[in-house]
Design a protein around this motif. Structure first.
Motif, PDB file in Angstrom:
ATOM      1  N   SER A 139       0.806  -1.221   0.000  1.00 18.93           N
ATOM      2  CA  SER A 139       0.000   0.000   0.000  1.00 18.93           C
ATOM      3  C   SER A 139       0.842   1.275   0.000  1.00 18.93           C
ATOM      4  CB  SER A 139      -0.939   0.011   1.215  1.00 18.93           C
ATOM      5  OG  SER A 139      -0.222  -0.137   2.415  1.00 18.93           O
ATOM      6  N   ARG A 140       2.108   1.182   0.408  1.00 24.61           N
ATOM      7  CA  ARG A 140       2.945   2.384   0.430  1.00 24.61           C
ATOM      8  C   ARG A 140       3.808   2.505  -0.828  1.00 24.61           C
ATOM      9  NH1 ARG A 140       7.670   4.208   4.825  1.00 24.61           N
ATOM     10  NH2 ARG A 140       8.126   6.212   3.789  1.00 24.61           N
ATOM     11  N   PHE A 141       4.431   1.412  -1.250  1.00 25.74           N
ATOM     12  CA  PHE A 141       5.392   1.479  -2.355  1.00 25.74           C
ATOM     13  C   PHE A 141       4.871   0.856  -3.652  1.00 25.74           C
ATOM     14  CE2 PHE A 141       7.961   1.633   1.544  1.00 25.74           C
ATOM     15  CZ  PHE A 141       8.637   2.825   1.328  1.00 25.74           C
ATOM     16  N   GLY A 142       3.642   0.340  -3.631  1.00 30.65           N
ATOM     17  CA  GLY A 142       3.012  -0.107  -4.870  1.00 30.65           C
ATOM     18  C   GLY A 142       3.316  -1.521  -5.302  1.00 30.65           C
ATOM     19  N   HIS A 143       4.110  -2.267  -4.539  1.00 33.99           N
ATOM     20  CA  HIS A 143       4.424  -3.657  -4.878  1.00 33.99           C
ATOM     21  C   HIS A 143       4.081  -4.537  -3.697  1.00 33.99           C
ATOM     22  CE1 HIS A 143       6.642  -4.066  -8.787  1.00 33.99           C
ATOM     23  NE2 HIS A 143       6.606  -2.759  -8.673  1.00 33.99           N
ATOM     24  N   SER A 144       2.960  -5.236  -3.769  1.00 37.66           N
ATOM     25  CA  SER A 144       2.612  -6.145  -2.683  1.00 37.66           C
ATOM     26  C   SER A 144       3.570  -7.338  -2.679  1.00 37.66           C
ATOM     27  CB  SER A 144       1.170  -6.628  -2.819  1.00 37.66           C
ATOM     28  OG  SER A 144       1.010  -7.404  -3.983  1.00 37.66           O
ATOM     29  N   THR A 166       4.535   7.988  -2.477  1.00 35.34           N
ATOM     30  CA  THR A 166       4.017   9.191  -3.147  1.00 35.34           C
ATOM     31  C   THR A 166       4.782  10.449  -2.764  1.00 35.34           C
ATOM     32  OG1 THR A 166       2.376   9.450  -1.381  1.00 35.34           O
ATOM     33  CG2 THR A 166       1.700   8.242  -3.355  1.00 35.34           C
ATOM     34  N   GLU A 167       5.558  10.396  -1.698  1.00 32.63           N
ATOM     35  CA  GLU A 167       6.361  11.551  -1.285  1.00 32.63           C
ATOM     36  C   GLU A 167       7.809  11.442  -1.749  1.00 32.63           C
ATOM     37  OE1 GLU A 167       5.908  11.972   2.920  1.00 32.63           O
ATOM     38  OE2 GLU A 167       3.778  12.479   2.791  1.00 32.63           O
ATOM     39  N   GLY A 168       8.109  10.412  -2.527  1.00 34.61           N
ATOM     40  CA  GLY A 168       9.449  10.256  -3.069  1.00 34.61           C
ATOM     41  C   GLY A 168      10.430   9.519  -2.176  1.00 34.61           C
TER      42      GLY A 168
END
Length: 421
Positions: A139-144, A166-168
């Motif tokens: 949920s944070r980095f896009g790769h489960s 999303t904040e880089g």
């Protein structure tokens, strides 16, 4: 023997009250006002959960190591140091508005298993290793399944380190920030089996009044990131003929996803779970929309047909609406059958305790899916109320938690003490 029937220890009985109290203690870390948890991976709250888990493991005499992607392994030695260990566990990270039990049940039940063995003075032939996998949720980095994916060789470590939120903030930076970039290599080590206890995250067990799901495998998945680009324009002065509305195009692709899913009946799965509208102003025709797309199905061939059809159909919608579509396939996972011998141990444990059970295919992705690529694996499901998960109202009954933990305990013991002759 191949792992079906094995030595068991009759006095290994988990403590339901102790298990539930431990679950509630973990749920207090990142607790939300609505009764759920927010323990996003590699945040300060995740660090608190990890530190708590480490302290509990070390109190039980386990040796805790951490690998380069932050996966945690808590080892209990066995009688035979030459035996490959039996692994079990799950994850402690959560969705942004997650429930108390998704992932945490498998980790805390594993801890209760160890406490039970210590209390009863039971020593296993093979070592035991309790696992907490990094970033199962994605949920944070896009790769489960990131931690188990790196460990199993599905993703390279440099690729995982470069993923950003999303904040880089990158995974590598986040690991260092919470002090959980370990020295151990993030790669498979010899292991005899892996067992994972999890809530079902679906309605089947509850609807059929079954206590245990004997998980035979997990369904296939394909995930995409999509960007639709049109043109920002004034909402009051731009007539229909001049509009290149990215949100309208996205809505039509989202409807496509839903129609493709429903075409495959109750086995179909198609979801758009993330949507970012730019510039997100009420009086501007949106010029860009970013969104996620995923399909799942228990049959590899059906998923392949979905994965072949969707990009073409989505591109046709984009062209019809005078939009540019950038569609990136993030990953594709084949349907993963679990090990027959390990699955049989789960079934035997449920039968031994007179628990109502049924075989079931996992609709969700779990760390077990990637671990199964290198280690014989099985999963255990218990019901959750209304099949609800990834929600703060996620709920399970204490007696179901205890039943799942007992089946986990029996299966792990049977595998760890099996005859290798």
């Amino acid at each position: 023997m191949d792992g079906g029937t094995a030595t068991r220890t009759d006095n290994a009985r988990i403590d339901p009250r102790r298990l539930w109290d431990a679950l509630m203690d973990m749920a207090s870390i990142g607790a939300t006002p609505k009764g759920g948890v927010r323990r996003l991976t590699l945040t300060d709250v995740d660090k608190r959960g990890r530190d708590h888990f480490r302290a509990l493991c070390e109190k039980e005499g386990l040796t805790v190591t951490v690998d380069a992607i932050g996966n945690m392994f808590a080892r209990r030695e066995g009688r035979d140091p030459k035996r490959k260990p039996v692994l079990f566990g799950s994850h402690l990270d959560s969705q942004p508005s997650g429930g108390k039990f998704d992932g945490a049940l498998g980790v805390i039940a594993g801890l209760e298993l160890v406490r039970t063995l210590n209390e009863a003075g039971i020593e296993t032939d093979a070592p035991l290793v309790l696992c907490n996998w990094t970033d199962e949720e994605g949920s944070r980095f896009g790769h489960s399944l990131m931690g188990s994916g790196v460990w199993a060789g599905v993703y390279s470590l440099p690729k995982a380190y470069a993923l950003a939120d999303t904040e880089g903030v990158t995974v590598e930076t986040a690991l260092d920030a919470i002090g959980y970039r370990g020295e151990q290599k993030a790669e498979p080590f010899p292991a005899d089996a892996y067992f994972e206890l999890h809530i079902e995250q679906g309605p089947i067990l509850e609807a059929e009044d079954r206590t245990i799901g004997i998980v035979t495998g997990a369904q296939a998945q394909v995930w995409y990131d999509a960007v639709l680009t049109g043109r920002d324009s004034h909402a009051g002065t731009t007539p229909p003929s001049a509009r290149r509305d990215a949100l309208v195009g996205a809505a039509r692709i989202i409807d496509l996803v839903d129609r493709m899913m429903r075409r495959h009946g109750e086995a179909g799965r198609g979801t758009v779970g993330q949507l970012q509208v730019i510039p997100n102003s009420r009086n501007v025709v949106p010029g860009e929309v970013r969104f996620s797309v995923e399909f799942r199905h228990p049959d590899d061939a059906t998923l392949l047909s979905l994965a072949e059809e969707f990009p073409r159909a989505a591109e046709a919608i984009a062209e019809e609406n005078r939009l540019a579509l950038d569609l990136i396939e993030l990953f594709r996972i084949k349907a993963q059958p679990f090990d027959a011998a390990c699955v049989r141990l789960v079934a035997e444990a449920a039968e031994r305790h007179g628990m109502s059970a049924r075989e079931i295919v996992s609709g969700a992705g779990h760390d077990a899916v990637y671990v199964a690529r290198t280690v014989p694996t099985a999963m255990i499901f218990v019901p959750c109320k209304d099949g609800l998960s990834h929600n703060e109202e996620e709920s399970i009954l204490p007696e179901h938690a205890a039943a799942g933990a007992q089946v986990l305990c029996d299966a792990v013991l049977a595998r760890a003490n099996r005859s290798l002759a």
